[in-house]
Design a protein around this motif. Structure first.
Motif, PDB file in Angstrom:
ATOM      1  N   ILE A 183     -17.484 -10.506   6.155  1.00  0.00           N
ATOM      2  CA  ILE A 183     -17.817 -11.915   5.923  1.00  0.00           C
ATOM      3  C   ILE A 183     -17.090 -12.798   6.927  1.00  0.00           C
ATOM      4  N   LEU A 184     -15.832 -12.507   7.179  1.00  0.00           N
ATOM      5  CA  LEU A 184     -15.057 -13.292   8.138  1.00  0.00           C
ATOM      6  C   LEU A 184     -15.621 -13.167   9.552  1.00  0.00           C
ATOM      7  N   ILE A 185     -15.967 -11.958   9.970  1.00  0.00           N
ATOM      8  CA  ILE A 185     -16.528 -11.757  11.305  1.00  0.00           C
ATOM      9  C   ILE A 185     -17.889 -12.443  11.427  1.00  0.00           C
ATOM     10  N   ALA A 186     -18.739 -12.330  10.403  1.00  0.00           N
ATOM     11  CA  ALA A 186     -20.047 -12.989  10.441  1.00  0.00           C
ATOM     12  C   ALA A 186     -19.896 -14.507  10.500  1.00  0.00           C
ATOM     13  N   SER A 187     -18.929 -15.055   9.773  1.00  0.00           N
ATOM     14  CA  SER A 187     -18.692 -16.502   9.815  1.00  0.00           C
ATOM     15  C   SER A 187     -18.183 -16.931  11.177  1.00  0.00           C
ATOM     16  N   PHE A 188     -17.329 -16.128  11.781  1.00  0.00           N
ATOM     17  CA  PHE A 188     -16.830 -16.441  13.116  1.00  0.00           C
ATOM     18  C   PHE A 188     -17.958 -16.418  14.143  1.00  0.00           C
ATOM     19  N   ILE A 189     -18.830 -15.432  14.062  1.00  0.00           N
ATOM     20  CA  ILE A 189     -19.958 -15.344  14.989  1.00  0.00           C
ATOM     21  C   ILE A 189     -20.900 -16.534  14.792  1.00  0.00           C
ATOM     22  N   ALA A 190     -21.184 -16.883  13.543  1.00  0.00           N
ATOM     23  CA  ALA A 190     -22.055 -18.031  13.279  1.00  0.00           C
ATOM     24  C   ALA A 190     -21.431 -19.324  13.789  1.00  0.00           C
ATOM     25  N   GLY A 191     -20.131 -19.490  13.595  1.00  0.00           N
ATOM     26  CA  GLY A 191     -19.451 -20.683  14.103  1.00  0.00           C
ATOM     27  C   GLY A 191     -19.458 -20.747  15.617  1.00  0.00           C
ATOM     28  N   THR A 192     -19.279 -19.604  16.266  1.00  0.00           N
ATOM     29  CA  THR A 192     -19.299 -19.562  17.726  1.00  0.00           C
ATOM     30  C   THR A 192     -20.690 -19.899  18.264  1.00  0.00           C
ATOM     31  N   ILE A 193     -21.719 -19.337  17.658  1.00  0.00           N
ATOM     32  CA  ILE A 193     -23.084 -19.647  18.081  1.00  0.00           C
ATOM     33  C   ILE A 193     -23.386 -21.127  17.849  1.00  0.00           C
ATOM     34  N   GLY A 194     -22.953 -21.667  16.719  1.00  0.00           N
ATOM     35  CA  GLY A 194     -23.145 -23.092  16.452  1.00  0.00           C
ATOM     36  C   GLY A 194     -22.420 -23.965  17.456  1.00  0.00           C
ATOM     37  N   PHE A 195     -21.207 -23.586  17.820  1.00  0.00           N
ATOM     38  CA  PHE A 195     -20.453 -24.347  18.813  1.00  0.00           C
ATOM     39  C   PHE A 195     -21.159 -24.333  20.162  1.00  0.00           C
ATOM     40  N   ILE A 196     -21.621 -23.163  20.576  1.00  0.00           N
ATOM     41  CA  ILE A 196     -22.316 -23.062  21.862  1.00  0.00           C
ATOM     42  C   ILE A 196     -23.602 -23.884  21.836  1.00  0.00           C
ATOM     43  N   PHE A 197     -24.350 -23.799  20.730  1.00  0.00           N
ATOM     44  CA  PHE A 197     -25.579 -24.572  20.607  1.00  0.00           C
ATOM     45  C   PHE A 197     -25.302 -26.072  20.696  1.00  0.00           C
ATOM     46  N   LEU A 198     -24.298 -26.541  19.955  1.00  0.00           N
ATOM     47  CA  LEU A 198     -23.963 -27.964  19.998  1.00  0.00           C
ATOM     48  C   LEU A 198     -23.453 -28.374  21.373  1.00  0.00           C
ATOM     49  N   ARG A 199     -22.684 -27.521  21.980  1.00  0.00           N
ATOM     50  CA  ARG A 199     -22.158 -27.831  23.312  1.00  0.00           C
ATOM     51  C   ARG A 199     -23.286 -28.003  24.322  1.00  0.00           C
ATOM     52  N   LEU A 200     -24.278 -27.124  24.274  1.00  0.00           N
ATOM     53  CA  LEU A 200     -25.390 -27.211  25.207  1.00  0.00           C
ATOM     54  C   LEU A 200     -26.306 -28.400  24.907  1.00  0.00           C
ATOM     55  N   THR A 201     -26.612 -28.635  23.629  1.00  0.00           N
ATOM     56  CA  THR A 201     -27.523 -29.730  23.297  1.00  0.00           C
ATOM     57  C   THR A 201     -26.867 -31.083  23.499  1.00  0.00           C
ATOM     58  N   LEU A 202     -25.598 -31.220  23.156  1.00  0.00           N
ATOM     59  CA  LEU A 202     -24.934 -32.513  23.353  1.00  0.00           C
ATOM     60  C   LEU A 202     -24.711 -32.797  24.826  1.00  0.00           C
ATOM     61  N   LYS A 203     -24.485 -31.762  25.615  1.00  0.00           N
ATOM     62  CA  LYS A 203     -24.299 -31.950  27.049  1.00  0.00           C
ATOM     63  C   LYS A 203     -25.579 -32.471  27.684  1.00  0.00           C
ATOM     64  N   THR A 204     -26.724 -31.915  27.308  1.00  0.00           N
ATOM     65  CA  THR A 204     -27.986 -32.404  27.872  1.00  0.00           C
ATOM     66  C   THR A 204     -28.316 -33.789  27.348  1.00  0.00           C
ATOM     67  N   ARG A 205     -27.947 -34.100  26.117  1.00  0.00           N
ATOM     68  CA  ARG A 205     -28.210 -35.436  25.581  1.00  0.00           C
ATOM     69  C   ARG A 205     -27.383 -36.478  26.317  1.00  0.00           C
ATOM     70  N   ILE A 206     -26.124 -36.175  26.594  1.00  0.00           N
ATOM     71  CA  ILE A 206     -25.257 -37.108  27.301  1.00  0.00           C
ATOM     72  C   ILE A 206     -25.739 -37.301  28.738  1.00  0.00           C
ATOM     73  N   GLU A 207     -26.204 -36.236  29.371  1.00  0.00           N
ATOM     74  CA  GLU A 207     -26.711 -36.348  30.747  1.00  0.00           C
ATOM     75  C   GLU A 207     -27.981 -37.170  30.811  1.00  0.00           C
ATOM     76  N   ASN A 208     -28.801 -37.165  29.762  1.00  0.00           N
ATOM     77  CA  ASN A 208     -30.071 -37.889  29.755  1.00  0.00           C
ATOM     78  C   ASN A 208     -29.894 -39.372  29.437  1.00  0.00           C
ATOM     79  N   GLU A 209     -28.808 -39.772  28.820  1.00  0.00           N
ATOM     80  CA  GLU A 209     -28.603 -41.166  28.461  1.00  0.00           C
ATOM     81  C   GLU A 209     -28.138 -41.949  29.694  1.00  0.00           C
ATOM     82  N   GLU A 210     -28.547 -43.201  29.743  1.00  0.00           N
ATOM     83  CA  GLU A 210     -28.095 -44.073  30.806  1.00  0.00           C
ATOM     84  C   GLU A 210     -26.907 -44.870  30.318  1.00  0.00           C
ATOM     85  N   PHE A 211     -25.865 -44.887  31.140  1.00  0.00           N
ATOM     86  CA  PHE A 211     -24.679 -45.650  30.805  1.00  0.00           C
ATOM     87  C   PHE A 211     -24.718 -46.978  31.529  1.00  0.00           C
TER      88      PHE A 211
END
Length: 93
Positions: free
Chosen positions: A64-92
């Motif tokens: 359970i601990l390993i599965a939770s760690f893997i899910a958290g890591t995948i979620g972090f990578i997903f958020l990192r990639l999607t937020l990075k593209t969102r920030i790049e697309n916004e005009e400051f």
């Protein structure tokens, strides 16, 4: 402790009705995070109730601990990639 949770509940209510969490798009990440936390806790609880052998219980907890760690890591990578593209697309301005 009662006062602490009362204050947390009042702050959460304010955020849901008037703050950042009033939009379902902004509230979806905390909602899924809460559901995942509840699922993690319940899976350990069910493991303790279902098995009597200590080895099986310990192996289940590790799984359970390993599965939770893997899910958290995948979620972090997903958020990192999607937020990075969102920030790049916004005009400051």
């Amino acid at each position: 402790m009662t006062i602490f949770f009362l204050l947390i509940g009042l702050e959460l209510e304010r955020e849901i009705y008037h703050g950042e969490l009033s939009n379902i798009k902004n509230a979806s990440l905390p909602i899924f995070g809460a559901i995942g936390g509840i699922g993690f806790t319940m899976s350990i609880f069910i493991t303790l109730l279902a098995f009597d052998d200590a080895d099986i219980v310990n192996n289940s907890k590790i799984a359970i601990l390993i599965a939770s760690f893997i899910a958290g890591t995948i979620g972090f990578i997903f958020l990192r990639l999607t937020l990075k593209t969102r920030i790049e697309n916004e005009e400051f301005i």
